[in-house]
Design an enzyme around this catalytic site. Structure first.
Site, mmCIF file in Angstrom:
data_model
loop_
_atom_site.group_PDB
_atom_site.id
_atom_site.type_symbol
_atom_site.label_atom_id
_atom_site.label_comp_id
_atom_site.label_asym_id
_atom_site.label_seq_id
_atom_site.Cartn_x
_atom_site.Cartn_y
_atom_site.Cartn_z
ATOM 1 N N GLU A 1 0.843 -1.198 0.000
ATOM 2 C CA GLU A 1 0.000 0.000 0.000
ATOM 3 C C GLU A 1 0.877 1.247 0.000
ATOM 4 O OE1 GLU A 1 -2.288 -0.647 3.505
ATOM 5 O OE2 GLU A 1 -2.876 -2.630 2.823
ATOM 6 N N PRO B 1 -4.090 -9.290 9.717
ATOM 7 C CA PRO B 1 -5.032 -9.927 8.786
ATOM 8 C C PRO B 1 -4.374 -10.917 7.831
ATOM 9 C CG PRO B 1 -5.403 -7.557 8.889
ATOM 10 C CD PRO B 1 -4.115 -7.823 9.599
ATOM 11 N N LEU C 1 -6.041 -2.371 -0.405
ATOM 12 C CA LEU C 1 -5.834 -2.361 1.038
ATOM 13 C C LEU C 1 -6.261 -3.703 1.623
ATOM 14 C CD1 LEU C 1 -6.658 0.708 3.299
ATOM 15 C CD2 LEU C 1 -6.391 -1.610 4.150
ATOM 16 N N SER C 2 -5.383 -4.669 1.485
ATOM 17 C CA SER C 2 -5.643 -5.999 2.013
ATOM 18 C C SER C 2 -4.314 -6.678 2.262
ATOM 19 C CB SER C 2 -6.485 -6.837 1.036
ATOM 20 O OG SER C 2 -6.489 -8.194 1.427
ATOM 21 N N GLU C 3 -3.944 -6.809 3.523
ATOM 22 C CA GLU C 3 -2.692 -7.493 3.838
ATOM 23 C C GLU C 3 -2.749 -8.974 3.477
ATOM 24 O OE1 GLU C 3 -2.564 -3.658 5.565
ATOM 25 O OE2 GLU C 3 -4.087 -5.212 5.853
ATOM 26 N N HIS D 1 0.499 1.288 15.778
ATOM 27 C CA HIS D 1 1.647 1.489 14.903
ATOM 28 C C HIS D 1 2.974 1.135 15.573
ATOM 29 C CE1 HIS D 1 -1.556 4.210 13.529
ATOM 30 N NE2 HIS D 1 -1.084 3.987 12.310
ATOM 31 N N GLN E 1 2.725 -1.851 6.057
ATOM 32 C CA GLN E 1 3.069 -0.514 6.529
ATOM 33 C C GLN E 1 3.497 -0.476 7.992
ATOM 34 O OE1 GLN E 1 -0.279 1.981 5.522
ATOM 35 N NE2 GLN E 1 0.494 2.334 3.447
ATOM 36 N N PHE E 2 2.844 -1.262 8.827
ATOM 37 C CA PHE E 2 3.189 -1.336 10.244
ATOM 38 C C PHE E 2 2.987 -2.779 10.702
ATOM 39 C CE2 PHE E 2 1.754 2.984 9.502
ATOM 40 C CZ PHE E 2 2.754 3.748 10.093
ATOM 41 N N TYR F 1 -0.411 -4.192 11.283
ATOM 42 C CA TYR F 1 -1.259 -4.364 10.112
ATOM 43 C C TYR F 1 -1.076 -5.739 9.461
ATOM 44 C CZ TYR F 1 -2.017 0.709 10.293
ATOM 45 O OH TYR F 1 -2.340 1.984 10.675
#
Length: 702
Positions: free
Chosen positions: A407, A467, A436-438, A506, A460-461, A464
């Site tokens: 992302e 999922p 936007l889907s890990e 985060h 990103q973090f 996250y």
């Protein structure tokens, strides 16, 4: 003009049923049916098969689909009821029996449930390593589809022209995250992906109207752009063959993804333990009446086969299946001494790699440039984020199979700027944004790796990544589960940890979760030089790697180092001696390294500080040697205290160096709470310099 989003439900006028080898179709359906019968009536009661899933009722359309998957680069993401499809694609009758019995050989050497299959493509399609999670096949199949297009269009490999991917599932899986993530990928990118959904009306005992509104996923997808829809009766051989033929043709022709739903009866329980008591008697009777096998016979006899030919075919199938059963029963059980092999890539006695059959770059003989573990530093220092960016840029330049995605990694350059300018330099095919889907990011990476690419995915973090837990766990176990038939070397870059502030979302590290996950290498550099060497090693590795990038260190003065050169590769499992000392060993990593250095100076303690740099593998020898010298050990980390990686280090020291210790092993870590936002609360939570210095003093004066 017709609406292409309306589902095709009738036999297409252009269908050519003569394209099918109907005798082979009948042979495979009869063989699958007989294997199911023998398992249900003999092997399960005799407890030779402990976990059984029948495909009775699903078999005819699966064999028809398999008959159309003739391209050697086709890839299939399948599920636990896919055995007829597997038989059509080359699974032997003997392996079909032996694997559910847990015998040696086969597609897992007794390591996985017998219906969780895989099939490395040699002269035909590849069946991607299946998993026991419902819906987990979708996003790797989408990754395979994207890799097909990349290898054809970017790498210029004509052998991939016309190939496609298939995601095969039951109707219950359309409720999963993986389905919707893969659907988004396929339609936004117009991937060559066929979703084939077998709808038997039940997800174990839950009826299909509770899986998707109205019970028909095709009806609910009419508004999706760039998706061709097909819907029909899977028990009608001619109708199903025609719909399958058109759906496969649409995808092969490059018209984008398609979804085909075929209704089928589930003539057995969900598994061998399911008696279907939840189905009303009239439903059971209707399912028996819809059995596609008698319909197949009626379609073939006498127009394609005479009655005598059908009887002879049944006799041939019985002979072949019984012979395969006897051969499978005669196989030995797997060797227990080998059960721990193939968690990671292994070398042979001659020192060469024991190469997996499929997945990653090694099976195709791709070699990397020579590297060195001796840095060639530039005069000036750089921060960690710049060092990471330069490393990614260089590997993109020297490895055309490397792709970077996640992302916001495209025009924005990543939320931490690690990919800034890379899309402009290398193009959208190699550095690209994702939905936007890990689950989709990691699952896509797995499929790409299985197709021979080197994916570098950014989450990103750290928090996250939750999922994507299913895909991460499955990726790590692929090599072990398939007994070295497959591997999926990927790199997952994962920033985390506190920065100027903290918070529960985060600022999580939780690195021990990935150390505990089977099959993953875990790197956690504390400075720019180590980040370069470890990231390059990860991108050239035969194993999947979690690469932690601590948020505080990305631009922190303590992490700045000269760029060590484009050839610098740092082996995993080698700790860095930060500071020599004789009074105390301090073992740490990440952002705690700098704090431990400052604490030693503040406390005036002659501490020897080791930066592990990688946690899987970790440098046991260096830690043991240091502790045997200093007689004391303090482990400092940012993860929570209970069951953090410090506990593993302490347990090892107690076992291996107990009689060398002059004081208890101490751990200093975050209390068992999330990371707080308030600065005062953050300072009270994460080990600080004063707290570390006090613990050092206590240990040396014990």
């Amino acid at each position: 003009m017709s609406d292409r989003r309306q589902p095709v439900t009738a036999r297409p006028a252009s269908s050519d049923l003569s394209a099918f080898d109907w005798r082979r179709v009948a042979y495979l359906v009869l063989a699958s049916r007989l294997i199911d019968e023998i398992e249900e009536t003999r092997l399960v009661p005799e407890r030779k098969v402990l976990y059984q899933f029948s495909a009775r009722g699903h078999d005819v359309p699966q064999v028809l689909l398999g008959s159309l998957l003739t391209h050697p680069k086709d890839g299939v993401g399948a599920y636990y009821r896919s055995r007829p499809l597997l038989l059509t694609l080359g699974l032997s009758l003997e392996d079909a029996f032996a694997s559910p019995m847990g015998k040696s050989g086969g597609f897992s050497d007794g390591r996985d449930i017998g219906v969780v299959c895989n099939l490395p493509g040699r002269d035909g399609p590849t069946v991607l390593p299946m998993a026991g999670d419902v819906g987990s096949q979708f996003t790797p199949a989408a990754g395979w589809a994207q890799a097909l297009r990349y290898r054809r269009d970017v790498l210029g490999e004509a052998a991939y022209d016309g190939a496609l991917a298939v995601a095969h599932s039951g109707e219950g899986a359309v409720a999963t995250n993986g389905f919707w993530s893969a659907l988004t990928m396929a339609t936004t990118l117009r991937l060559p992906l066929l979703f084939y959904v077998e709808d038997n009306g039940y997800g174990i005992s839950v009826p299909s109207h509770l899986q998707t509104p109205g019970g028909n996923i095709v009806e609910n997808l009419r508004s999706f752009k760039h998706l061709r829809l097909f819907d029909g009766d899977g028990t009608d051989p001619a109708g199903a063959a025609s719909l399958l033929q058109e759906a496969v043709g649409v995808v092969r022709a490059g018209e984008g993804p398609a979804l085909l739903r075929l209704t089928v009866p589930r003539l057995s329980g969900h598994s061998g333990q399911d008696n279907q008591a939840y189905k009303p008697p009239e439903r059971l009777e209707a399912e028996r009446a819809a059995d596609p096998l008698p319909k197949l016979r009626a379609f073939l006899v006498p127009d394609h086969l005479s009655p005598d030919a059908w009887d002879a075919l049944e006799a041939e199938v019985r002979r072949d299946v019984e012979a395969a059963l006897e051969a499978a029963l005669a196989r030995p059980d797997p060797d227990p001494a080998a059960v721990t092999r193939y968690v990671f890539a292994e070398t042979k006695p001659d020192g060469t790699l024991d190469v997996q059959q499929a997945g990653g770059l090694a099976p195709e003989g791709v070699a990397f440039p020579e590297g060195t573990d001796r840095p060639d530093p530039e005069p000036s220092r750089t921060n960690m984020i710049t060092a990471i960016r330069r490393t990614l840029e260089h590997e993109l330049r020297v490895n055309p199979r490397l792709l970077i995605f996640g992302e916001d990694v495209g025009p924005k350059g990543g939320v931490h700027t690690a990919t800034m300018g890379l899309q402009e330099a290398f193009g959208e095919a190699r550095v690209f944004d994702t939905s936007l889907s890990e689950e989709g990011i990691v699952g896509r990476a797995v499929g790409m790796a299985l197709a021979g690419l080197m994916p570098v995915a950014e989450i990103q973090f750290r928090k996250y990544a939750d999922p994507a837990t299913e895909q991460l766990n499955n990726c790590g176990t692929i090599r072990w589960r398939t007994a070295n038939r497959f591997a999926a070397p990927i790199v997952v870059r994962m920033p985390g940890g506190f920065a100027k502030v903290g918070d529960p979302w985060h600022s999580v590290t939780d690195e021990v979760r990935f150390v505990h996950a089977v099959g993953w290498q875990v790197a956690f550099p504390s400075n720019a030089e180590d980040a370069v060497g470890l990231l390059r090693a990860a991108m050239r590795s035969h194993n999947p790697t979690i690469f932690f990038e601590h948020r505080l260190l990305l631009d922190h003065p303590s992490a700045r180092r000269p760029y060590p050169g484009d050839d610098y590769v740092l082996p995993f499992g080698r700790a860095r001696l930060v500071r020599s000392g004789a009074a105390l060993t301090v073992v740490t990593w990440g952002a705690m390294v700098d704090r431990c250095e400052r604490a030693a100076r503040a406390a005036g303690v002659d501490a020897e500080i080791l930066d592990l740099r990688t946690l899987r593998p970790w440098d046991r020898d260096a830690v043991l040697a240091s502790v045997r010298k200093t007689k004391r050990c303090l482990v400092v980390h940012e993860d929570a205290l209970t069951a953090g990686f410090g506990a593993e280090i302490a347990a090892t020291l107690v076992r291996e160096a107990f009689f060398d210790l002059d004081a208890p092993i101490e751990r200093l870590a975050v209390p068992d709470i999330p990371i707080p936002y308030n600065l005062g609360l953050l300072a009270a939570t994460v080990p600080g310099v004063d707290q570390i210095a006090e613990k050092m003093h206590d240990l040396v004066t014990f």
